[in-house]
Design an enzyme around this catalytic site. Sequence first.
Site, short mmCIF file in Angstrom:
data_model
loop_
_atom_site.label_atom_id
_atom_site.label_comp_id
_atom_site.label_asym_id
_atom_site.label_seq_id
_atom_site.Cartn_x
_atom_site.Cartn_y
_atom_site.Cartn_z
N TYR B 14 -10.13 6.74 1.48
CA TYR B 14 -9.36 5.54 1.84
C TYR B 14 -8.86 4.82 0.58
O TYR B 14 -7.67 4.49 0.48
CB TYR B 14 -10.23 4.62 2.70
CG TYR B 14 -9.58 3.31 3.07
CD1 TYR B 14 -8.52 3.26 3.95
CD2 TYR B 14 -10.05 2.10 2.53
CE1 TYR B 14 -7.93 2.05 4.29
CE2 TYR B 14 -9.47 0.90 2.87
CZ TYR B 14 -8.41 0.87 3.75
OH TYR B 14 -7.83 -0.33 4.07
N ASP B 38 -7.29 -7.50 9.36
CA ASP B 38 -7.25 -7.70 7.92
C ASP B 38 -6.30 -8.83 7.56
O ASP B 38 -5.10 -8.62 7.58
CB ASP B 38 -6.82 -6.39 7.25
CG ASP B 38 -6.84 -6.46 5.73
OD1 ASP B 38 -7.10 -7.53 5.17
OD2 ASP B 38 -6.57 -5.41 5.11
#
Lengths: 123, 123
Positions: B14, B38
């Site tokens: 990631y 987020d």
Amino acid sequence: MATPDQIREVVARYAKRLTAGSASDIADLYTADAVVEDPVGTPPHEGRDAIEKFYATVCQADLTAEHQGVRVAGDSAAFGLTVVAKAGDQTITVNPIDVMTFDSDGKITSMRAYWSQDDMTVE
Amino acid sequence: MATPDQIREVVARYAKRLTAGSASDIADLYTADAVVEDPVGTPPHEGRDAIEKFYATVCQADLTAEHQGVRVAGDSAAFGLTVVAKAGDQTITVNPIDVMTFDSDGKITSMRAYWSQDDMTVE
């Protein structure tokens, strides 16, 4: 919603009470129906009584706790914690990341601790 | 359940794809019905298309991402992330704590990033 300052204050108080408070002092930081999952993936402790019982077990060792790098987002906080537990001639150090959620009064509604054996040393 | 090694590998991948991959490469790490929040407290991005769109916006800047202190617990991981974003003559550094959950194949089923303006610097 609790303010970021309120949330940071409660996180600091949590580390302080882990170090110098009783299980009841620590449980007082939680709401009556709060949930503690420590470590994540194990059965949660639900409600103040279960939470106080959990900390009573934890607090049988002589604990020193320090928090690091608190991030506040919405009604939540995530932070590193270093917990040193002395029991007999053993010193156990655990380094979880804790995630907490808070109600509008700044009481903790949930705590989830992310750690495994890999984040623990025994000396 | 994904193994701790699998989970650590996906977290590393990631960070690598945030640095050098496309939005589609990053979204490929997620399941079709994954959810990204987020920062925590903002409306979540639900499903692969919404997630790819979110990363397409993020990746408009030139990103470098590094992960630190991964804790694995059950089907979850928590870790620090340092993301440096260069856009024009501005350098923005953000230091969230990310929490991810994984399915049995090691695909990410959710990501929640804990940060606020307090964890951001602009130079």
